[in-house]
Design a protein around this motif. Structure first.
Motif, PDB file in Angstrom:
ATOM      1  N   ASP A  70       0.832  -1.205   0.000  1.00 56.42           N
ATOM      2  CA  ASP A  70       0.000   0.000   0.000  1.00 56.42           C
ATOM      3  C   ASP A  70       0.874   1.265   0.000  1.00 56.42           C
ATOM      4  O   ASP A  70       2.000   1.258   0.514  1.00 56.42           O
ATOM      5  CB  ASP A  70      -0.898  -0.006   1.240  1.00 56.42           C
ATOM      6  N   GLU A  71       0.337   2.334  -0.564  1.00 62.60           N
ATOM      7  CA  GLU A  71       1.062   3.616  -0.609  1.00 62.60           C
ATOM      8  C   GLU A  71       1.421   4.112   0.789  1.00 62.60           C
ATOM      9  O   GLU A  71       2.468   4.730   0.996  1.00 62.60           O
ATOM     10  CB  GLU A  71       0.207   4.676  -1.320  1.00 62.60           C
ATOM     11  N   LYS A  72       0.552   3.853   1.749  1.00 58.77           N
ATOM     12  CA  LYS A  72       0.825   4.288   3.140  1.00 58.77           C
ATOM     13  C   LYS A  72       2.082   3.607   3.687  1.00 58.77           C
ATOM     14  O   LYS A  72       2.829   4.186   4.483  1.00 58.77           O
ATOM     15  CB  LYS A  72      -0.365   3.944   4.046  1.00 58.77           C
ATOM     16  N   VAL A  73       2.290   2.355   3.264  1.00 61.42           N
ATOM     17  CA  VAL A  73       3.448   1.592   3.731  1.00 61.42           C
ATOM     18  C   VAL A  73       4.728   2.189   3.156  1.00 61.42           C
ATOM     19  O   VAL A  73       5.701   2.426   3.892  1.00 61.42           O
ATOM     20  CB  VAL A  73       3.309   0.102   3.347  1.00 61.42           C
ATOM     21  N   THR A  74       4.745   2.454   1.853  1.00 63.81           N
ATOM     22  CA  THR A  74       5.953   3.029   1.247  1.00 63.81           C
ATOM     23  C   THR A  74       6.197   4.452   1.747  1.00 63.81           C
ATOM     24  O   THR A  74       7.342   4.847   1.974  1.00 63.81           O
ATOM     25  CB  THR A  74       5.864   3.027  -0.297  1.00 63.81           C
ATOM     26  N   GLN A  75       5.110   5.207   1.967  1.00 63.54           N
ATOM     27  CA  GLN A  75       5.268   6.569   2.481  1.00 63.54           C
ATOM     28  C   GLN A  75       5.853   6.560   3.899  1.00 63.54           C
ATOM     29  O   GLN A  75       6.683   7.410   4.254  1.00 63.54           O
ATOM     30  CB  GLN A  75       3.925   7.313   2.480  1.00 63.54           C
ATOM     31  N   ALA A  76       5.440   5.592   4.696  1.00 62.23           N
ATOM     32  CA  ALA A  76       5.970   5.473   6.066  1.00 62.23           C
ATOM     33  C   ALA A  76       7.480   5.269   6.040  1.00 62.23           C
ATOM     34  O   ALA A  76       8.218   5.850   6.848  1.00 62.23           O
ATOM     35  CB  ALA A  76       5.290   4.317   6.793  1.00 62.23           C
ATOM     36  N   LEU A  77       7.948   4.458   5.094  1.00 66.52           N
ATOM     37  CA  LEU A  77       9.390   4.210   4.986  1.00 66.52           C
ATOM     38  C   LEU A  77      10.120   5.478   4.521  1.00 66.52           C
ATOM     39  O   LEU A  77      11.184   5.821   5.057  1.00 66.52           O
ATOM     40  CB  LEU A  77       9.661   3.058   4.027  1.00 66.52           C
ATOM     41  N   LYS A  78       9.539   6.161   3.535  1.00 71.20           N
ATOM     42  CA  LYS A  78      10.137   7.417   3.059  1.00 71.20           C
ATOM     43  C   LYS A  78      10.248   8.435   4.201  1.00 71.20           C
ATOM     44  O   LYS A  78      11.277   9.108   4.363  1.00 71.20           O
ATOM     45  CB  LYS A  78       9.310   8.002   1.916  1.00 71.20           C
ATOM     46  N   ASP A  79       9.184   8.541   4.980  1.00 68.73           N
ATOM     47  CA  ASP A  79       9.182   9.493   6.098  1.00 68.73           C
ATOM     48  C   ASP A  79      10.247   9.130   7.136  1.00 68.73           C
ATOM     49  O   ASP A  79      10.903  10.019   7.703  1.00 68.73           O
ATOM     50  CB  ASP A  79       7.799   9.547   6.763  1.00 68.73           C
ATOM     51  N   ALA A  80      10.403   7.841   7.371  1.00 70.51           N
ATOM     52  CA  ALA A  80      11.415   7.389   8.341  1.00 70.51           C
ATOM     53  C   ALA A  80      12.817   7.750   7.857  1.00 70.51           C
ATOM     54  O   ALA A  80      13.668   8.180   8.642  1.00 70.51           O
ATOM     55  CB  ALA A  80      11.294   5.885   8.574  1.00 70.51           C
ATOM     56  N   ILE A  81      13.061   7.590   6.564  1.00 66.79           N
ATOM     57  CA  ILE A  81      14.371   7.955   5.994  1.00 66.79           C
ATOM     58  C   ILE A  81      14.583   9.469   6.110  1.00 66.79           C
ATOM     59  O   ILE A  81      15.627   9.938   6.568  1.00 66.79           O
ATOM     60  CB  ILE A  81      14.470   7.514   4.517  1.00 66.79           C
ATOM     61  N   ASP A  82      13.569  10.218   5.695  1.00 69.58           N
ATOM     62  CA  ASP A  82      13.692  11.681   5.671  1.00 69.58           C
ATOM     63  C   ASP A  82      13.856  12.292   7.064  1.00 69.58           C
ATOM     64  O   ASP A  82      14.416  13.381   7.207  1.00 69.58           O
ATOM     65  CB  ASP A  82      12.465  12.313   4.986  1.00 69.58           C
ATOM     66  N   SER A  83      13.391  11.585   8.074  1.00 70.88           N
ATOM     67  CA  SER A  83      13.483  12.121   9.440  1.00 70.88           C
ATOM     68  C   SER A  83      14.916  12.143   9.967  1.00 70.88           C
ATOM     69  O   SER A  83      15.233  12.866  10.917  1.00 70.88           O
ATOM     70  CB  SER A  83      12.631  11.281  10.399  1.00 70.88           C
ATOM     71  N   ASN A  84      15.773  11.295   9.358  1.00 76.29           N
ATOM     72  CA  ASN A  84      17.177  11.167   9.806  1.00 76.29           C
ATOM     73  C   ASN A  84      17.312  10.701  11.255  1.00 76.29           C
ATOM     74  O   ASN A  84      18.353  10.879  11.874  1.00 76.29           O
ATOM     75  CB  ASN A  84      17.942  12.489   9.631  1.00 76.29           C
ATOM     76  N   LYS A  85      16.249  10.100  11.794  1.00 80.42           N
ATOM     77  CA  LYS A  85      16.287   9.639  13.190  1.00 80.42           C
ATOM     78  C   LYS A  85      16.729   8.179  13.315  1.00 80.42           C
ATOM     79  O   LYS A  85      16.974   7.703  14.425  1.00 80.42           O
ATOM     80  CB  LYS A  85      14.888   9.757  13.816  1.00 80.42           C
ATOM     81  N   TYR A  86      16.767   7.472  12.187  1.00 80.61           N
ATOM     82  CA  TYR A  86      16.925   6.020  12.282  1.00 80.61           C
ATOM     83  C   TYR A  86      18.146   5.506  11.512  1.00 80.61           C
ATOM     84  O   TYR A  86      18.114   4.438  10.908  1.00 80.61           O
ATOM     85  CB  TYR A  86      15.645   5.338  11.776  1.00 80.61           C
ATOM     86  N   ASN A  87      19.224   6.299  11.542  1.00 80.15           N
ATOM     87  CA  ASN A  87      20.432   5.913  10.809  1.00 80.15           C
ATOM     88  C   ASN A  87      21.468   5.204  11.681  1.00 80.15           C
ATOM     89  O   ASN A  87      22.439   4.659  11.157  1.00 80.15           O
ATOM     90  CB  ASN A  87      21.073   7.154  10.178  1.00 80.15           C
ATOM     91  N   GLY A  88      21.255   5.230  12.983  1.00 79.13           N
ATOM     92  CA  GLY A  88      22.235   4.637  13.894  1.00 79.13           C
ATOM     93  C   GLY A  88      21.813   3.258  14.378  1.00 79.13           C
ATOM     94  O   GLY A  88      20.846   2.677  13.899  1.00 79.13           O
ATOM     95  N   TYR A  89      22.571   2.725  15.322  1.00 78.57           N
ATOM     96  CA  TYR A  89      22.234   1.433  15.932  1.00 78.57           C
ATOM     97  C   TYR A  89      21.013   1.588  16.835  1.00 78.57           C
ATOM     98  O   TYR A  89      20.887   2.580  17.557  1.00 78.57           O
ATOM     99  CB  TYR A  89      23.391   0.917  16.791  1.00 78.57           C
ATOM    100  N   ALA A  90      20.173   0.595  16.807  1.00 79.00           N
ATOM    101  CA  ALA A  90      19.083   0.482  17.785  1.00 79.00           C
ATOM    102  C   ALA A  90      19.479  -0.585  18.802  1.00 79.00           C
ATOM    103  O   ALA A  90      20.414  -1.353  18.557  1.00 79.00           O
ATOM    104  CB  ALA A  90      17.797   0.085  17.077  1.00 79.00           C
ATOM    105  N   PRO A  91      18.804  -0.665  19.940  1.00 80.84           N
ATOM    106  CA  PRO A  91      19.016  -1.828  20.815  1.00 80.84           C
ATOM    107  C   PRO A  91      18.805  -3.112  20.006  1.00 80.84           C
ATOM    108  O   PRO A  91      17.977  -3.135  19.081  1.00 80.84           O
ATOM    109  CB  PRO A  91      17.943  -1.660  21.889  1.00 80.84           C
TER     110      PRO A  91
END
Length: 434
Positions: A70-91
């Protein structure tokens, strides 16, 4: 200090050095075998150049491009990339917030979940790997369905864990042969794997049948690994019930992920849901999963960042459309192949698959399902996976995610192939003569 003595030790150590290179693969790597790859790689697959290839063998719903997410799914991923919050290690077990989202999505009154009950993994395959590894030691045994997803055996054997196959009954829509399953349990049995809805069968178990399975596990004190990657992918008129929602005392590690229901298998996002009835797993199993998750430092952080929107904002219409398509294709396939001489398809109720029995006595040219499917490729350019890959000879599996016109064409070619090679048994001939 006696220098001569230490010098002697040093020289003897020097002598013990290897004189030549001798690098051998590890026992674990040697013992790691994917049965599907082993069988397919050994097949002579030369399609008919006059007919375009139709592959009904690949369990990837994205292959033909007809089932986009779904478009909402791909948009969610784009938003996550654009936020720059998820480029590092997670637990290693995942971000707390992402685990909380998954827990809320799957929690129900009969089987409540909190973030601490969720381990995010690199796909459902890693979830299964962690679950088997945390429960079993070399020399232990696990019970897996036959026919069943080949990865269970691949993972177990590589870890030195024995595999025992319990039968599923095609005449009962692939229900578990409970008597046979229970007869396999011994004092080294550490895990029972239940795959519902099923790959390769497309079966969906009733509430009553799941309770009967739980009863066997409870009586013998065996925890369950519930592979529920196809959870909720059931056809209209059929109800999916998670194993944990029915368990009163059996502890369950439920494995799932985004791959199939959201049609993004390459995004590698899975999870383990820890349903610890009566604190039987306790702290040790949870800590064991945390430690094991640290081996690869967890699931993709960008998808973790997108998961809240993926789970909460994907419209119901998307799920309904996918299921309706899979049901329609399954019915076309079942209807067409039901009237083909020598074939016995088993009607599915969910997932993306359909199993077809081959009455081998009517096809004397072929020794087994592997040869049958091999020649089907050579003559008709249709590739179905021989069920020997699932330890279940004389069947083949069809993936029903192909576009409808390809499914219709594939069924017509299978019919033509069978009509050409079908031979009545001598008994049938005698009856015709009379």
């Amino acid at each position: 200090i006696d220098l001569s003595k230490s010098d002697h030790v040093y020289k003897s150590k020097q002598k013990s050095r290897r004189q030549r290179w001798n690098i051998r693969p590890s026992e674990m790597s040697i013992n790691t075998l994917n049965p599907i790859r082993a069988i397919v790689d050994g097949m002579k697959l030369t399609p008919n150049p006059e007919k375009p290839m139709i592959a009904l063998s690949i369990g990837d719903p994205t292959v033909f491009g007809n089932l986009p997410t779904d478009e909402k799914v791909t948009q969610a991923l784009k938003d996550a990339i654009d936020s720059n919050k998820y480029n590092g290690y997670a637990p290693s077990v995942g971000y707390q917030k992402s685990r909380d989202v998954v827990a809320n999505f799957y929690s129900c009154p009969e089987a409540p979940l909190e973030a601490e009950d969720v381990v995010l993994t690199s796909g459902c395959s890693q979830a299964i790997d962690l679950a088997i590894t945390v429960l079993c030691n070399p020399g232990d045994n696990i019970l897996i369905p036959c026919p069943g997803f080949s990865l269970y055996k691949t993972l177990a054997v590589s870890l030195g864990i024995q595999v025992k196959l319990y039968n599923l009954l095609p005449e009962k829509s692939w229900e578990v042969d409970l008597q046979h399953m229970e007869s396999l349990i011994d004092d080294r049995t550490t895990c029972l794997i239940i795959n519902n809805p099923s790959n390769p069968c497309g079966s969906v178990y009733s509430k009553e049948h799941l309770k009967n399975v739980l009863s066997v596990a409870s009586k013998n004190c065996i925890p369950i690994l519930a592979d529920e990657i196809y959870g909720d992918m059931v056809f209209p008129g059929c109800k999916y019930q998670s194993m944990a929602s029915l368990s009163s005392d059996v502890p369950i590690l439920a494995c799932g992920g985004l791959a199939k229901r959201w049609l993004v298998p390459g995004w590698r996002m899975g999870w383990i849901l820890i349903h610890d009835r009566n604190q039987i797993f306790g702290k040790e199993i949870r800590q064991g999963l945390v430690k094991l998750s640290q081996r690869i430092l967890g699931a993709c952080t960008i998808v973790q960042g997108a998961i809240e929107s993926i789970l909460n904002d994907t419209p119901q219409e998307f799920y309904y459309r996918t299921i309706s398509f899979l049901k329609s294709n399954s019915e076309i396939c079942f209807s067409e192949l039901s009237t083909v001489p020598g074939l016995t398809p088993v009607l599915p109720a969910g997932a993306m698959y359909l199993m077809v029995g081959i009455e081998m006595e009517h096809f004397p040219e072929f020794q087994n399902d592997v040869q049958f499917t091999e020649h089907l490729v050579t003559e008709q350019s249709v590739f179905c996976l021989p069920a020997t890959a699932f330890e279940y000879p004389n069947y083949f599996r069809i993936v029903v995610t192909v576009p409808e016109e390809m499914m219709v064409e594939a069924c017509a070619r299978i019919r033509e192939f069978c009509q050409r090679h079908y031979r009545p048994c001598s008994q049938d001939s005698n009856e015709l003569d009379q």
